[in-house]
Design an enzyme around this catalytic site. Structure first.
Site, PDB file in Angstrom:
ATOM      1  N   LYS A  88      16.690  21.187 143.345  1.00  0.00           N
ATOM      2  CA  LYS A  88      15.709  22.232 143.688  1.00  0.00           C
ATOM      3  C   LYS A  88      16.384  23.379 144.435  1.00  0.00           C
ATOM      4  O   LYS A  88      16.125  24.550 144.184  1.00  0.00           O
ATOM      5  CB  LYS A  88      14.592  21.645 144.552  1.00  0.00           C
ATOM      6  CG  LYS A  88      13.666  20.737 143.773  1.00  0.00           C
ATOM      7  CD  LYS A  88      12.568  20.173 144.650  1.00  0.00           C
ATOM      8  CE  LYS A  88      13.076  19.263 145.720  1.00  0.00           C
ATOM      9  NZ  LYS A  88      12.653  17.897 145.715  1.00  0.00           N
ATOM     10  N   LYS A  89      17.236  23.017 145.396  1.00  0.00           N
ATOM     11  CA  LYS A  89      17.894  24.065 146.204  1.00  0.00           C
ATOM     12  C   LYS A  89      18.800  24.925 145.325  1.00  0.00           C
ATOM     13  O   LYS A  89      18.790  26.147 145.415  1.00  0.00           O
ATOM     14  CB  LYS A  89      18.713  23.417 147.322  1.00  0.00           C
ATOM     15  CG  LYS A  89      17.873  23.007 148.506  1.00  0.00           C
ATOM     16  CD  LYS A  89      17.527  24.203 149.381  1.00  0.00           C
ATOM     17  CE  LYS A  89      16.265  23.985 150.168  1.00  0.00           C
ATOM     18  NZ  LYS A  89      15.844  25.150 150.943  1.00  0.00           N
ATOM     19  N   SER A  97      17.073  20.854 155.510  1.00  0.00           N
ATOM     20  CA  SER A  97      17.095  19.752 156.470  1.00  0.00           C
ATOM     21  C   SER A  97      16.577  18.494 155.782  1.00  0.00           C
ATOM     22  O   SER A  97      15.677  18.570 154.937  1.00  0.00           O
ATOM     23  CB  SER A  97      16.189  20.101 157.654  1.00  0.00           C
ATOM     24  OG  SER A  97      15.744  18.922 158.285  1.00  0.00           O
ATOM     25  N   THR A 141       7.746  22.354 156.192  1.00  0.00           N
ATOM     26  CA  THR A 141       7.754  23.799 156.454  1.00  0.00           C
ATOM     27  C   THR A 141       6.540  24.491 155.827  1.00  0.00           C
ATOM     28  O   THR A 141       5.935  25.383 156.429  1.00  0.00           O
ATOM     29  CB  THR A 141       9.076  24.397 155.911  1.00  0.00           C
ATOM     30  OG1 THR A 141      10.143  23.778 156.629  1.00  0.00           O
ATOM     31  CG2 THR A 141       9.146  25.886 156.095  1.00  0.00           C
ATOM     32  N   ASP A 198      21.137  29.697 152.014  1.00  0.00           N
ATOM     33  CA  ASP A 198      19.974  28.880 152.401  1.00  0.00           C
ATOM     34  C   ASP A 198      20.428  27.715 153.263  1.00  0.00           C
ATOM     35  O   ASP A 198      21.631  27.421 153.352  1.00  0.00           O
ATOM     36  CB  ASP A 198      19.267  28.357 151.133  1.00  0.00           C
ATOM     37  CG  ASP A 198      17.844  27.894 151.398  1.00  0.00           C
ATOM     38  OD1 ASP A 198      17.363  28.010 152.553  1.00  0.00           O
ATOM     39  OD2 ASP A 198      17.198  27.400 150.450  1.00  0.00           O
ATOM     40  N   LYS A 199      19.456  27.066 153.896  1.00  0.00           N
ATOM     41  CA  LYS A 199      19.745  25.810 154.600  1.00  0.00           C
ATOM     42  C   LYS A 199      18.687  24.793 154.203  1.00  0.00           C
ATOM     43  O   LYS A 199      17.573  25.149 153.798  1.00  0.00           O
ATOM     44  CB  LYS A 199      19.782  26.015 156.115  1.00  0.00           C
ATOM     45  CG  LYS A 199      18.442  25.964 156.835  1.00  0.00           C
ATOM     46  CD  LYS A 199      18.174  24.660 157.539  1.00  0.00           C
ATOM     47  CE  LYS A 199      16.672  24.566 157.791  1.00  0.00           C
ATOM     48  NZ  LYS A 199      16.177  23.413 158.457  1.00  0.00           N
ATOM     49  N   SER A 215      17.860  14.987 143.948  1.00  0.00           N
ATOM     50  CA  SER A 215      16.521  15.549 144.114  1.00  0.00           C
ATOM     51  C   SER A 215      16.565  16.785 145.011  1.00  0.00           C
ATOM     52  O   SER A 215      16.060  17.863 144.654  1.00  0.00           O
ATOM     53  CB  SER A 215      15.608  14.472 144.724  1.00  0.00           C
ATOM     54  OG  SER A 215      14.388  15.017 145.107  1.00  0.00           O
TER      55      SER A 215
HETATM   56  N1  URA Z   1      13.416  15.401 149.772  1.00  0.00           N
HETATM   57  C1  URA Z   1      13.493  15.594 148.418  1.00  0.00           C
HETATM   58  O1  URA Z   1      13.248  16.675 147.929  1.00  0.00           O
HETATM   59  N2  URA Z   1      13.860  14.565 147.649  1.00  0.00           N
HETATM   60  C2  URA Z   1      14.163  13.338 148.142  1.00  0.00           C
HETATM   61  O2  URA Z   1      14.499  12.463 147.387  1.00  0.00           O
HETATM   62  C3  URA Z   1      14.073  13.141 149.540  1.00  0.00           C
HETATM   63  C4  URA Z   1      13.703  14.199 150.331  1.00  0.00           C
END
Ligand code: URA
Length: 436
Positions: free
Chosen positions: A187-188, A83, A120, A80-81, A183
């Site tokens: 998730k990633k 940004s 996105t 994955d990538k 954060s």
């Molecule tokens: N994107 C996120 O998911 N978390 C952040 O804290 C900043 C950008």
């Protein structure tokens, strides 16, 4: 006995928290055991005291483990990538199908627009019928079948971050490298990745406008992701002008479809896509090195294979089955289009990309409040680039608006976002640094 109060007191005093304490806190965020005021105090204490490099890895892992962590059994690497956010940056839409066409599997969990930056999910929702919310089971099935899926995080992915992010938003604690890192990565990494490439933006349209800040964020992200067991590198790329020629939702999807079906291979959008793809293919073992990976991504884009995968993904997620052939008819168009010309002739010397992103939000293409509805059709196109010659007959850009009045309301701001000079002006470098 571990308590939120005890953990907060230790953080306040500058003590380093243990792994067990950070796991306890993340679990408490997810379950509701930790209250909003305790979450706010935690965020503020991390902002002021910091967690240190080891604490960042532990918080990231703890937040990742607060929900589902995907497991895969596939015949290729899961890549994955991510940004850090910019204006006119539609790389994800090009890169996910290009990576899939090269043999990777890409469960791309993406976000919505944040502040002046585009999201996105908002872009994909410009495609009629496209569903960005799917169950974890559906995500896994689509990725296994097609090679990629770009969707939003379900409630089961890193719930501790969902809770903490909402609290940070209202407590002035978004801007902490420790919290941003945990954060993004919680998730990633919950997607069960083997390798990740990060695109850390720097410049007028980035959250980190100063190179030193962008570099510090890139280093924290790379070290933390590696510490959490994911092969990772980062490119620090330029955001002193929108990456593409468009900024908005449907207009960016149009630019992506042009790129996927025979666009300009020398455009900055293509060059960043290819560079990031090359990095992650090499990390994931699908290319000998980044240069070999770049060649593979280019071929996937030029041959139409990436377009084919994109079409399959759109159809699978509820969009039109003939999107690749008929995207011009399928995407919404704005009612009003107005070209904005400069007062004098000159060369574009600088662009305030943040001001352009804010104009898109003001047109209705982003949100001022969380509950705002996004208008997919509005935005900016044909945006002039740094170094381009313009004159009173050559527009700086075209506004796509819901009404004449809405277009008028942003006209001065978008014109003032361009600084004109004379003679030749060199564009800033596109890729500033590689970390990893
Ligand atoms: N994107 C996120 O998911 N978390 C952040 O804290 C900043 C950008």
């Amino acid at each position: 006995m571990t308590t939120a109060r005890g953990i907060l007191a230790r953080l306040r005093d500058g003590d380093r928290l243990t792994e067990a304490e950070l796991f306890w806190f993340a679990e408490g965020l997810a379950s509701g055991e930790v209250t909003d005021s305790q979450a706010g105090a935690f965020a503020m204490a991390v902002c002021t005291r910091g967690l240190g490099p080891e604490g960042r890895v532990m918080l990231t892992t703890a937040m990742r483990e607060s929900g589902d962590v995907l497991k895969w059994d596939l015949d290729g690497p899961v890549l994955d990538k991510h940004s850090t956010g910019g204006v006119g940056d539609s790389v994800s839409l090009l890169l996910a199908p290009a990576l899939a066409a090269c043999g990777a599997y890409v469960p791309m969990i993406s976000g919505r627009g944040l502040g002046h930056t585009g999201g996105t999910l908002d872009k994909l929702e410009a495609i009629p019928g496209y569903r960005t919310q799917v169950s974890v089971e559906d995500l896994q099935e689509i990725v296994a079948d097609i090679g990629c899926a770009i969707v939003g995080a379900s409630a089961d992915i890193a719930p501790a971050d969902r809770r903490l992010y909402a609290v940070r938003d209202v407590t002035g604690t978004v801007e902490s490298i420790d919290l941003i890192t945990a954060s993004i990565l919680s998730k990633k990494l919950a997607a069960g990745l083997e390798a990740l490439v990060l695109d850390v933006k720097v410049g007028t349209g980035a959250f980190m406008a100063a190179p030193a800040d962008a570099l510090a964020l890139a280093e924290a992200l790379v070290k933390t992701a590696q510490g959490a067991g994911c092969m990772t590198s980062a490119l620090v790329t330029d955001m002193n002008q929108p990456l593409g020629r468009t900024a908005g939702n449907a207009v960016e999807v149009m630019e992506v479809m042009e790129a996927l079906t025979g666009g300009d291979p020398a455009s900055d959008l293509m060059r960043v896509t290819v560079a990031l793809g090359g990095e992650v293919l090499a990390l994931g073992g699908l290319a000998a090195d980044a240069a070999d990976g770049e060649g593979r991504i280019r071929r996937a884009l030029d041959s139409g294979q990436a377009a084919e995968v994109f079409g399959e993904m759109v159809a699978e997620l509820g969009g039109p089955v003939d999107f690749v052939e008929r995207w011009r008819d399928r995407l919404p168009a704005a009612k009003v289009m107005v070209d904005i010309h400069p007062g004098d002739a000159g060369t574009v010397a600088a662009i305030d990309a943040r001001a352009l992103g804010e104009a898109v939000v003001q047109l209705g293409g982003g949100r001022l409040r969380q509950e705002d509805r996004v208008d997919p059709a509005v935005g900016l196109s044909d945006i002039a680039r740094i170094g381009q010659k313009v004159d009173p007959k050559t527009p700086l850009l075209r506004i796509h608006a819901a009404s004449e009045e809405a277009a008028r309301a942003v006209a001065a701001a978008v014109r003032n976002a361009f600084t004109l000079g004379s003679g030749e002006v060199e564009a800033p470098p596109l890729i500033h640094e590689r970390i990893g």
